[in-house]
Design a protein around this motif. Structure first.
Motif, PDB file in Angstrom:
ATOM      1  N   UNK A  79      -1.185  68.646  54.200  1.00 60.87           N
ATOM      2  CA  UNK A  79      -1.369  69.811  55.054  1.00 60.87           C
ATOM      3  C   UNK A  79      -2.263  70.803  54.560  1.00 60.87           C
ATOM      4  N   UNK A  80      -2.070  71.003  53.140  1.00 64.65           N
ATOM      5  CA  UNK A  80      -2.990  72.246  52.684  1.00 64.65           C
ATOM      6  C   UNK A  80      -4.395  71.746  52.713  1.00 64.65           C
ATOM      7  N   UNK A  81      -4.670  70.518  52.323  1.00 61.21           N
ATOM      8  CA  UNK A  81      -5.868  69.921  52.573  1.00 61.21           C
ATOM      9  C   UNK A  81      -6.731  70.015  53.757  1.00 61.21           C
ATOM     10  N   UNK A  82      -5.819  69.881  54.786  1.00 62.58           N
ATOM     11  CA  UNK A  82      -6.376  69.931  56.239  1.00 62.58           C
ATOM     12  C   UNK A  82      -6.843  71.352  56.372  1.00 62.58           C
ATOM     13  N   UNK A  83      -6.014  72.492  56.032  1.00 64.88           N
ATOM     14  CA  UNK A  83      -6.183  73.858  56.215  1.00 64.88           C
ATOM     15  C   UNK A  83      -7.528  74.323  55.549  1.00 64.88           C
ATOM     16  N   UNK A  84      -7.544  73.742  54.309  1.00 63.71           N
ATOM     17  CA  UNK A  84      -8.583  74.307  53.533  1.00 63.71           C
ATOM     18  C   UNK A  84     -10.045  73.655  54.210  1.00 63.71           C
ATOM     19  N   UNK A  85      -9.988  72.539  54.628  1.00 63.30           N
ATOM     20  CA  UNK A  85     -10.991  71.903  55.259  1.00 63.30           C
ATOM     21  C   UNK A  85     -11.210  72.816  56.656  1.00 63.30           C
ATOM     22  N   UNK A  86     -10.443  73.143  57.471  1.00 59.27           N
ATOM     23  CA  UNK A  86     -10.754  73.788  58.733  1.00 59.27           C
ATOM     24  C   UNK A  86     -11.291  75.252  58.268  1.00 59.27           C
ATOM     25  N   UNK A  87     -10.662  75.901  57.305  1.00 59.13           N
ATOM     26  CA  UNK A  87     -10.769  77.412  56.987  1.00 59.13           C
ATOM     27  C   UNK A  87     -12.084  77.567  56.036  1.00 59.13           C
ATOM     28  N   UNK A  88     -12.561  76.414  55.432  1.00 57.70           N
ATOM     29  CA  UNK A  88     -13.767  76.790  54.497  1.00 57.70           C
ATOM     30  C   UNK A  88     -14.859  75.571  54.609  1.00 57.70           C
ATOM     31  N   UNK A  89     -14.556  74.522  55.026  1.00 62.98           N
ATOM     32  CA  UNK A  89     -15.451  73.269  54.938  1.00 62.98           C
ATOM     33  C   UNK A  89     -16.073  73.199  56.408  1.00 62.98           C
ATOM     34  N   UNK A  90     -15.402  73.283  57.455  1.00 63.20           N
ATOM     35  CA  UNK A  90     -15.912  73.150  58.882  1.00 63.20           C
ATOM     36  C   UNK A  90     -17.131  73.915  59.209  1.00 63.20           C
ATOM     37  N   UNK A  91     -17.995  73.456  59.777  1.00 59.27           N
ATOM     38  CA  UNK A  91     -19.075  74.194  60.231  1.00 59.27           C
ATOM     39  C   UNK A  91     -18.590  75.213  61.288  1.00 59.27           C
ATOM     40  N   UNK A  92     -17.652  75.130  61.942  1.00 57.34           N
ATOM     41  CA  UNK A  92     -16.946  75.894  63.178  1.00 57.34           C
ATOM     42  C   UNK A  92     -16.363  77.056  62.457  1.00 57.34           C
ATOM     43  N   UNK A  93     -16.043  77.166  61.336  1.00 56.87           N
ATOM     44  CA  UNK A  93     -15.220  78.058  60.871  1.00 56.87           C
ATOM     45  C   UNK A  93     -16.156  79.393  60.324  1.00 56.87           C
ATOM     46  N   UNK A  94     -15.575  80.686  60.794  1.00 52.46           N
ATOM     47  CA  UNK A  94     -16.525  81.868  60.418  1.00 52.46           C
ATOM     48  C   UNK A  94     -16.572  82.104  58.671  1.00 52.46           C
ATOM     49  N   UNK A  95     -15.351  81.039  58.183  1.00 55.81           N
ATOM     50  CA  UNK A  95     -15.355  81.701  56.410  1.00 55.81           C
ATOM     51  C   UNK A  95     -15.991  80.246  55.917  1.00 55.81           C
ATOM     52  N   UNK A  96     -16.964  79.724  56.234  1.00 56.05           N
ATOM     53  CA  UNK A  96     -17.262  78.433  55.933  1.00 56.05           C
ATOM     54  C   UNK A  96     -18.115  78.716  54.627  1.00 56.05           C
ATOM     55  N   UNK A  97     -18.043  77.977  53.514  1.00 55.11           N
ATOM     56  CA  UNK A  97     -18.849  78.204  52.465  1.00 55.11           C
ATOM     57  C   UNK A  97     -19.903  77.376  52.480  1.00 55.11           C
ATOM     58  N   UNK A  98     -21.008  77.489  51.359  1.00 53.78           N
ATOM     59  CA  UNK A  98     -22.194  77.139  51.269  1.00 53.78           C
ATOM     60  C   UNK A  98     -22.038  75.966  50.351  1.00 53.78           C
ATOM     61  N   UNK A  99     -22.266  74.710  51.008  1.00 50.75           N
ATOM     62  CA  UNK A  99     -22.210  73.507  50.177  1.00 50.75           C
ATOM     63  C   UNK A  99     -23.262  72.508  50.462  1.00 50.75           C
ATOM     64  N   UNK A 100     -23.825  71.816  49.431  1.00 55.69           N
ATOM     65  CA  UNK A 100     -24.991  70.826  49.879  1.00 55.69           C
ATOM     66  C   UNK A 100     -24.212  69.594  50.459  1.00 55.69           C
ATOM     67  N   UNK A 101     -25.163  68.758  50.919  1.00 53.39           N
ATOM     68  CA  UNK A 101     -24.957  67.717  51.812  1.00 53.39           C
ATOM     69  C   UNK A 101     -24.126  66.642  51.014  1.00 53.39           C
ATOM     70  N   UNK A 102     -24.572  66.419  49.684  1.00 48.82           N
ATOM     71  CA  UNK A 102     -23.709  65.450  48.899  1.00 48.82           C
ATOM     72  C   UNK A 102     -22.328  65.930  48.643  1.00 48.82           C
ATOM     73  N   UNK A 103     -22.069  66.985  48.412  1.00 49.86           N
ATOM     74  CA  UNK A 103     -20.715  67.355  48.187  1.00 49.86           C
ATOM     75  C   UNK A 103     -19.853  67.530  49.484  1.00 49.86           C
ATOM     76  N   UNK A 104     -20.681  67.674  50.665  1.00 46.96           N
ATOM     77  CA  UNK A 104     -19.870  67.632  51.787  1.00 46.96           C
ATOM     78  C   UNK A 104     -19.458  65.828  52.302  1.00 46.96           C
ATOM     79  N   UNK A 105     -20.601  65.300  51.873  1.00 47.46           N
ATOM     80  CA  UNK A 105     -20.085  63.818  52.123  1.00 47.46           C
ATOM     81  C   UNK A 105     -18.888  63.280  51.175  1.00 47.46           C
ATOM     82  N   UNK A 106     -18.676  63.806  49.736  1.00 41.52           N
ATOM     83  CA  UNK A 106     -17.773  63.501  49.158  1.00 41.52           C
ATOM     84  C   UNK A 106     -16.395  63.896  49.622  1.00 41.52           C
ATOM     85  N   UNK A 107     -16.396  65.375  50.263  1.00 43.07           N
ATOM     86  CA  UNK A 107     -15.351  65.734  50.940  1.00 43.07           C
ATOM     87  C   UNK A 107     -14.693  64.842  51.987  1.00 43.07           C
ATOM     88  N   UNK A 108     -15.574  64.666  52.792  1.00 43.09           N
ATOM     89  CA  UNK A 108     -15.607  63.644  54.024  1.00 43.09           C
ATOM     90  C   UNK A 108     -14.790  62.499  53.753  1.00 43.09           C
TER      91      UNK A 108
END
Length: 219
Positions: free
Chosen positions: A140-169
């Motif tokens: 549940x916490x991982x899902x919330x973190x993804x929605x709040x800070x990783x999702x491109x739809x979030x206003x609080x999205x942090x800046x990450x490179x494509x490699x790290x995003x692939x790892x997260x996915x």
């Protein structure tokens, strides 16, 4: 007497004579002013208190918006006031700044002025995730973190490179305490290299250091 009768007839005629156009117009104008009382009319004839009421409504709306934004800001960590020694230590390394709640709070206040507070919030959320052991809570916490800070739809999205995003996915297929480790390290490095030097030269840090120095001298 005929004179008295003529006088009486003239009085009756004057009493029944319609008002002159000028008088009627004056009465009409007076009536219009009464019916168009300012701030209670539907027309745009007012330019005094109607505008005052409008300005008050706009100010109330702005204040409400500001209050909602303030409510959306998560509370800072609870911590005792920093000592002069601690604040001086923050200048020695970024690691020492991030080691204490007081240091993180001060740095976070600075990040807020640069509209990048989400970096600290993300880092803190990852630290909290690492403390969990319950599988369902972790997911549940991982899902919330993804929605709040990783999702491109979030206003609080942090800046990450494509490699790290692939790892997260990939990690999100089976979330764990370490799902965001690579991303957390990248954001930590970003804050260290980009924001930390500006924080050390900011008024927030200098004012705090000066205040504690003055108290130390007085003591």
């Amino acid at each position: 007497p005929m004179g008295s009768e003529r006088t009486e007839i003239r009085k009756r005629q004057m009493a029944t004579t319609p008002e002159t156009p000028g008088a009627a117009q004056a009465q009409l104008s007076t009536g219009n002013r009464g019916s168009n009382a300012c701030c209670f009319c539907w027309c745009c004839c007012c330019s005094c208190s109607c505008l005052t009421v409008q300005n008050q409504e706009e100010e109330r709306a702005r204040r409400t918006s500001h209050e909602l934004q303030a409510e959306g800001i998560p509370n800072c960590e609870e911590s005792p006031a920093p000592t002069l020694e601690e604040v001086n230590a923050w200048a020695q390394s970024f690691d020492k700044l991030m080691l204490t709640p007081a240091g993180r709070n001060a740095f976070r206040e600075f990040l807020r002025t640069e509209f990048s507070e989400e970096n600290m919030l993300f880092w803190m959320a990852c630290e909290e995730l690492k403390q969990e052991s319950n599988k369902s809570v972790i997911e549940e916490k991982a899902r919330l973190i993804y929605e709040d800070y990783i999702s491109i739809l979030s206003p609080k999205e942090v800046s990450l490179d494509s490699r790290v995003r692939e790892v997260i996915n990939r990690n999100m297929l089976e979330p764990s305490q370490h799902t965001f480790d690579d991303a957390q390290l990248q954001i930590y490095t970003l804050m260290h290299r980009d924001s930390y030097p500006r924080f050390m030269n900011s008024a927030i840090y200098k004012d705090l250091l000066q205040s504690l120095s003055e108290k130390s001298i007085e003591a």
